[in-house]
Design a protein around this motif. Structure first.
Motif, short mmCIF file in Angstrom:
data_model
loop_
_atom_site.label_atom_id
_atom_site.label_comp_id
_atom_site.label_asym_id
_atom_site.label_seq_id
_atom_site.Cartn_x
_atom_site.Cartn_y
_atom_site.Cartn_z
N GLY A 134 14.33 -5.80 5.54
CA GLY A 134 14.74 -6.01 4.32
C GLY A 134 13.12 -6.02 3.36
O GLY A 134 13.20 -5.67 2.26
N LEU A 135 11.88 -6.34 4.10
CA LEU A 135 10.78 -6.58 3.52
C LEU A 135 10.34 -5.19 2.94
O LEU A 135 10.02 -4.97 1.82
N ILE A 136 10.71 -4.24 3.90
CA ILE A 136 10.53 -2.83 3.54
C ILE A 136 11.33 -2.28 2.38
O ILE A 136 10.97 -1.66 1.31
N GLU A 137 12.75 -2.31 2.56
CA GLU A 137 13.49 -1.67 1.69
C GLU A 137 13.41 -2.36 0.30
O GLU A 137 13.79 -1.70 -0.82
N LYS A 138 12.97 -3.54 0.22
CA LYS A 138 12.90 -4.39 -1.07
C LYS A 138 12.03 -3.85 -2.13
O LYS A 138 12.16 -3.69 -3.31
N LYS A 139 10.90 -3.15 -1.39
CA LYS A 139 9.62 -2.74 -2.13
C LYS A 139 9.37 -1.20 -2.29
O LYS A 139 8.96 -0.68 -3.15
N ILE A 140 10.09 -0.58 -1.25
CA ILE A 140 9.95 0.93 -1.35
C ILE A 140 11.43 1.65 -1.60
O ILE A 140 12.34 1.44 -1.01
N PHE B 5 -1.95 9.90 2.30
CA PHE B 5 -0.69 9.64 1.16
C PHE B 5 -1.52 8.86 0.07
O PHE B 5 -1.02 9.40 -1.28
N GLU B 6 -2.50 8.32 0.19
CA GLU B 6 -3.19 7.86 -1.13
C GLU B 6 -3.92 8.92 -1.75
O GLU B 6 -4.25 8.87 -2.95
N ARG B 7 -4.10 10.10 -1.10
CA ARG B 7 -4.73 11.28 -1.85
C ARG B 7 -3.79 12.26 -2.33
O ARG B 7 -3.96 13.45 -2.36
N SER B 8 -2.41 11.70 -2.59
CA SER B 8 -1.52 12.58 -3.02
C SER B 8 -0.17 12.63 -2.52
O SER B 8 0.34 13.71 -2.60
N GLY B 9 0.38 11.72 -1.86
CA GLY B 9 1.69 11.90 -1.36
C GLY B 9 1.89 12.08 0.06
O GLY B 9 0.88 12.17 1.01
N GLY B 10 3.08 12.22 0.60
CA GLY B 10 3.46 12.53 1.91
C GLY B 10 3.41 13.68 2.27
O GLY B 10 2.53 14.63 1.88
N THR C 119 12.17 9.03 -7.10
CA THR C 119 10.77 8.60 -7.97
C THR C 119 9.62 8.94 -7.03
O THR C 119 8.50 8.95 -7.76
N ARG C 120 9.46 9.40 -5.82
CA ARG C 120 8.40 9.42 -5.25
C ARG C 120 7.85 10.96 -5.03
O ARG C 120 6.85 11.22 -4.29
N GLY C 121 8.48 11.92 -5.72
CA GLY C 121 7.83 13.28 -5.82
C GLY C 121 8.27 14.18 -4.56
O GLY C 121 9.32 13.67 -4.00
N ARG D 62 0.91 -1.12 -0.06
CA ARG D 62 -0.07 -0.07 -0.14
C ARG D 62 0.95 1.10 -0.07
O ARG D 62 0.60 2.20 -0.70
N LEU D 63 1.89 1.17 0.77
CA LEU D 63 2.79 2.44 0.76
C LEU D 63 3.52 2.63 -0.16
O LEU D 63 4.01 3.74 -0.79
N ALA D 64 4.04 1.31 -0.99
CA ALA D 64 4.86 1.62 -2.20
C ALA D 64 4.06 2.07 -3.42
O ALA D 64 4.67 2.70 -4.25
#
Length: 179
Positions: A74-80, A128-133, A86-88, A14-16
């Motif tokens: 590693g679970l987090i770092e692998k996907k995010i 976040f889902e409504r346009s980022g952090g 690239t995250r704006g 979801r966060l990625a």
């Protein structure tokens, strides 16, 4: 010790997916502001309930609830990709992601122990889902089109809950467009 790896992985996915979009952030500035306020209220209540006032609003709520909690970084770092650019303009940062994923890894434990408290991170996830952090500076949360004071923990904890269902959030943004 509770570690719900599947829930942690769903949260990471979801966060990625979060991206900052300037036009969307502007169009949804009212709902994002509401979500920021509700995030601060909820985390204040949890911090007080768990004795985790230190570093609020970024207290380590999950570890306060279960000190034995372990999530493989590693679970987090692998996907995010935190560093790839690239995250704006308003990325979701490590210091925000890790506590959210750790909280998800608790599974149902928070609801079992504190059924009267709402999920502390759902407002932030919706924001976040409504346009980022957001960026944080001088105890303000900068959302791109508005900055909100973090305020004092005890005062935030005393505020009334705000509805954050999608129809209510969409209505806030639609009102803003009409103004």
């Amino acid at each position: 010790m509770v570690t719900d790896v599947a829930a942690a992985e769903r949260m990471i996915d979801r966060l990625a997916a979060v991206r900052y979009d300037d036009d969307k952030a502007y169009a949804q500035r009212e709902s994002r502001g509401r979500l920021a306020h509700e995030f601060l209220r909820r985390t204040a209540r949890w911090a007080l309930a768990l004795g985790a006032e230190n570093k609020w609003p970024h207290s380590d709520l999950a570890t306060a609830l279960d000190p034995e909690l372990a999530v493989d970084p590693g679970l987090i770092e692998k996907k995010i990709d935190f560093d790839g650019g690239t995250r704006g303009e308003f990325p979701v940062r490590r210091e925000i992601v890790y506590p959210i994923v750790h909280w998800a890894a608790l599974g149902d434990l928070p609801r079992q122990r504190f059924p009267e408290l709402d999920d502390p991170y759902e407002p932030l996830l919706l924001m976040f889902e409504r346009s980022g952090g957001y960026l944080e500076y001088n105890r303000f949360l900068e959302l791109g089109y508005g900055a909100f004071p973090v305020g004092k923990l005890a005062e935030r904890a005393e505020l009334e809950a705000l509805p954050i269902d999608v129809p209510t959030l969409d209505a806030l943004d639609a009102q803003n467009e009409e103004s």
